[in-house]
Design a protein around this motif. Structure first.
Motif, mmCIF file in Angstrom:
data_model
loop_
_atom_site.group_PDB
_atom_site.id
_atom_site.type_symbol
_atom_site.label_atom_id
_atom_site.label_comp_id
_atom_site.label_asym_id
_atom_site.label_seq_id
_atom_site.Cartn_x
_atom_site.Cartn_y
_atom_site.Cartn_z
ATOM 1 N N GLY A 19 0.849 -1.207 -0.048
ATOM 2 C CA GLY A 19 0.020 0.248 -0.101
ATOM 3 C C GLY A 19 0.667 1.290 0.145
ATOM 4 O O GLY A 19 2.037 1.071 -0.408
ATOM 5 N N LEU A 20 0.260 2.391 0.262
ATOM 6 C CA LEU A 20 0.771 3.739 0.371
ATOM 7 C C LEU A 20 1.881 3.464 1.533
ATOM 8 O O LEU A 20 2.078 2.847 2.365
ATOM 9 N N PRO A 21 3.080 4.386 1.245
ATOM 10 C CA PRO A 21 4.109 4.448 2.362
ATOM 11 C C PRO A 21 3.460 4.845 3.362
ATOM 12 O O PRO A 21 2.183 5.542 3.368
ATOM 13 N N LYS A 22 3.924 4.451 4.747
ATOM 14 C CA LYS A 22 2.931 4.442 5.938
ATOM 15 C C LYS A 22 2.903 5.788 6.493
ATOM 16 O O LYS A 22 1.559 6.354 7.000
ATOM 17 N N GLN A 23 3.602 7.022 6.089
ATOM 18 C CA GLN A 23 3.509 8.147 6.535
ATOM 19 C C GLN A 23 1.954 8.830 5.864
ATOM 20 O O GLN A 23 1.443 9.985 6.318
ATOM 21 N N TYR A 24 1.483 8.262 4.780
ATOM 22 C CA TYR A 24 0.515 8.849 4.006
ATOM 23 C C TYR A 24 -0.703 7.771 4.152
ATOM 24 O O TYR A 24 -1.684 8.394 3.761
ATOM 25 N N ARG A 25 -0.737 6.888 5.035
ATOM 26 C CA ARG A 25 -1.693 6.059 5.449
ATOM 27 C C ARG A 25 -2.824 7.004 6.241
ATOM 28 O O ARG A 25 -2.297 7.724 7.016
ATOM 29 N N MET A 26 -3.905 6.326 6.212
ATOM 30 C CA MET A 26 -4.901 7.047 7.050
ATOM 31 C C MET A 26 -5.339 6.449 8.320
ATOM 32 O O MET A 26 -5.263 5.037 8.627
ATOM 33 N N LEU A 27 -5.420 7.308 9.289
ATOM 34 C CA LEU A 27 -5.713 6.946 10.637
ATOM 35 C C LEU A 27 -6.962 7.698 10.930
ATOM 36 O O LEU A 27 -6.879 9.073 11.124
ATOM 37 N N GLN A 28 -8.012 7.026 11.179
ATOM 38 C CA GLN A 28 -9.396 7.719 11.552
ATOM 39 C C GLN A 28 -9.519 8.851 10.682
ATOM 40 O O GLN A 28 -9.956 10.024 10.939
ATOM 41 N N GLY A 29 -9.569 8.384 9.231
ATOM 42 C CA GLY A 29 -9.828 9.636 8.117
ATOM 43 C C GLY A 29 -8.689 10.879 8.141
ATOM 44 O O GLY A 29 -8.946 11.547 7.112
ATOM 45 N N GLN A 30 -7.621 10.814 8.639
ATOM 46 C CA GLN A 30 -6.762 11.493 8.482
ATOM 47 C C GLN A 30 -5.139 11.030 8.352
ATOM 48 O O GLN A 30 -4.718 9.992 9.051
ATOM 49 N N ALA A 110 6.376 8.898 11.421
ATOM 50 C CA ALA A 110 5.513 7.769 11.714
ATOM 51 C C ALA A 110 5.313 7.709 13.296
ATOM 52 O O ALA A 110 4.926 6.535 13.789
ATOM 53 N N ARG A 111 5.443 8.680 13.924
ATOM 54 C CA ARG A 111 5.193 8.689 15.226
ATOM 55 C C ARG A 111 4.016 9.841 15.542
ATOM 56 O O ARG A 111 4.460 11.060 15.979
ATOM 57 N N PRO A 112 2.901 9.696 15.244
ATOM 58 C CA PRO A 112 1.710 10.518 15.313
ATOM 59 C C PRO A 112 1.226 10.955 16.623
ATOM 60 O O PRO A 112 0.388 11.869 16.668
ATOM 61 N N VAL A 213 4.726 5.906 20.352
ATOM 62 C CA VAL A 213 5.001 4.801 19.435
ATOM 63 C C VAL A 213 5.442 5.086 18.127
ATOM 64 O O VAL A 213 4.496 6.166 17.396
ATOM 65 N N LYS A 214 6.015 4.460 17.300
ATOM 66 C CA LYS A 214 6.441 4.318 15.797
ATOM 67 C C LYS A 214 5.791 3.466 15.396
ATOM 68 O O LYS A 214 5.554 2.094 15.525
ATOM 69 N N LEU A 215 4.762 3.673 14.295
ATOM 70 C CA LEU A 215 3.959 2.934 13.318
ATOM 71 C C LEU A 215 5.071 2.170 12.461
ATOM 72 O O LEU A 215 5.542 2.662 11.479
ATOM 73 N N THR A 216 5.193 0.777 12.664
ATOM 74 C CA THR A 216 6.028 0.142 11.595
ATOM 75 C C THR A 216 5.540 -1.156 11.051
ATOM 76 O O THR A 216 5.648 -1.059 9.748
ATOM 77 N N HIS A 217 4.777 -1.746 11.578
ATOM 78 C CA HIS A 217 4.311 -2.903 11.131
ATOM 79 C C HIS A 217 2.671 -2.934 11.078
ATOM 80 O O HIS A 217 2.162 -2.059 11.371
ATOM 81 N N PRO A 218 2.164 -3.754 10.319
ATOM 82 C CA PRO A 218 0.640 -3.841 10.219
ATOM 83 C C PRO A 218 -0.035 -3.702 11.371
ATOM 84 O O PRO A 218 -1.095 -3.013 11.678
ATOM 85 N N ALA A 219 0.332 -4.511 12.381
ATOM 86 C CA ALA A 219 -0.446 -4.517 13.715
ATOM 87 C C ALA A 219 -0.364 -3.186 14.199
ATOM 88 O O ALA A 219 -1.249 -2.962 15.199
ATOM 89 N N GLU A 223 -3.439 -1.139 16.165
ATOM 90 C CA GLU A 223 -3.531 -0.609 17.488
ATOM 91 C C GLU A 223 -3.801 0.802 17.568
ATOM 92 O O GLU A 223 -4.495 1.391 18.288
ATOM 93 N N ALA A 224 -3.208 1.593 16.430
ATOM 94 C CA ALA A 224 -3.375 2.937 16.516
ATOM 95 C C ALA A 224 -4.895 3.305 16.228
ATOM 96 O O ALA A 224 -5.404 4.235 16.542
#
Length: 397
Positions: A19-30, A110-112, A213-219, A223-224
């Protein structure tokens, strides 16, 4: 003192899955990057913020930042990153020379979940020292191992810290250190604190934040999402086991743990015959109570002839995540006289962790002989047994 924040967002995030590079993936619509940026743009002690991005991501960056509220800090034009994280940070620092801040904070995109209090501590630390990094106490016992995986020493964990970002520096010494490292042909520093140490700067540690936390893996993304929703979902732990065996035939290698291992025989199998990955796949499916590897990948189906077994394990792990679950641990034991597991153990663990989207410490591999007994003892084949521990959302009938 003028303070700049440099957000590193040039990575590809391959461990986070497709998928997209993780920094551009969506978390709760953002987008993740937008959440991270907002923490700095809205902080009253940050005067300017700059983001280092991959050259191919300009449209993604534009979309991610289009809706940001620029209240108290200027967002400078983004800068292209380099081949390594160190190169990317140096590019960002060079771009800041025009404004010449006195302090710079280096933070991973990746630490939002960074909080204002941690930014305050970072700025305070940089005002007190030339170089400082946030750290949290280590709760696990750490072992230093040698080439044969033997324990060399056990550090006192009371003196260990897990380092995070934002790392805080006086701007001129950090820029000088980056330039000197580049001039020396060094480009592999993954941490600005380590680069500062190399340059002879005393690096201090201030209190980090366990929630940063740093978002690294799908899990991590799952969790985020739950964290942002404020979920209080309870989980039940499931243990699944798996076993696989293949006879030896003609060939010059076998596949084990996703690694091609030279051998004087090959494995007779419909797929690539990787007994470790097959056993792990069945263990995960067993924890889900969802059949076995033959149910999902029938040997009668020609599309799986010679197939790479990493697809099987990845499929089983994805089934866990589709159900809102978490894979906590994978453990496998290889049973054979030869080939030996030891020389390839670390490579196999890394490959399994990569396939399953886990940390290395969540994967265990062992090996044993059967004391010359049975078909493995007679070197007629090899086998593997495995266990998988997963957490699944607790459901009620």
């Amino acid at each position: 003192m003028s303070v700049a924040a440099l957000i590193v967002a040039a990575g590809r995030g391959s461990r986070a899955g497709e998928g997209l590079p993780k920094q551009y993936r969506m978390l709760q619509g953002q987008p993740v990057l937008a959440r991270t940026l907002s923490a700095f743009l809205d902080h009253p002690r940050i005067d300017q913020t700059i983001v280092v991005i991959h050259p191919d991501d300009r449209e993604l960056y534009k979309a991610a930042t289009g809706g940001l509220h620029l209240s108290s800090a200027a967002l400078l034009p983004c800068v292209d990153g380099g081949e390594t994280r160190q190169d990317s940070v140096r590019n960002g620092l060079e771009a800041l020379t025009a404004s010449a801040p006195q302090i710079v904070l280096i933070h991973d995109a990746a630490r939002p979940f960074i909080r204002p209090q941690l930014i305050d501590r970072a700025v305070d630390a940089a005002q007190r020292w030339d170089a400082a990094v946030p750290g949290t106490p280590v709760t696990d016992t750490i072992k230093i191992v040698g080439e044969r995986s033997e324990v060399v020493s056990t550090p006192d964990r009371a003196r260990l810290r897990a380092v995070q970002t934002p790392q805080a520096f006086r701007f001129p010494p950090l820029l000088k250190a980056h330039r000197e490292a580049a001039a020396a042909g060094l480009h592999a520093f993954t941490d600005d604190g380590a680069l500062a140490e190399w340059a002879g700067l005393p690096v201090h540690v201030f209190d980090g934040d366990p929630g940063n936390v740093k978002l690294t893996h799908p899990a991590d993304f799952q969790e985020a999402e739950r964290r942002l929703r404020g979920d209080t979902m309870s989980y039940v732990t499931r243990l699944g086991t798996g076993f696989d065996v293949h006879a030896f035939g003609e060939g010059d290698h076998v596949w084990l743990g996703g690694i091609k291992v030279p051998h004087d025989r090959g494995a007779i199998a419909h797929s690539d015959g990787d007994v470790i990955l097959h056993a792990l796949t069945d263990a995960v499916l067993g924890a889900l109570a969802d059949g076995d590897i033959g149910t999902h990948f029938p040997p009668s189906d020609p599309q799986w002839r010679g197939a790479s077994s990493d697809r099987f394990l990845a499929h089983a792990v994805n089934l866990v995540r589709e159900r809102g679950g978490i894979v906590d641990h994978l453990d496998a034991t290889l049973l054979c006289e030869k080939p030996r597991l030891g020389p390839h153990r670390d490579a196999m663990r890394r490959r399994i962790a990569e396939i399953a989207g886990l940390r290395l410490d969540q994967v265990s591999l062992k090996a044993t002989t059967t004391e010359k007994l049975g078909f493995t003892g007679r070197s007629e084949g090899l086998a593997a047994q495995a266990a998988a521990t997963v957490r699944l959302p607790e459901t009620h009938p």
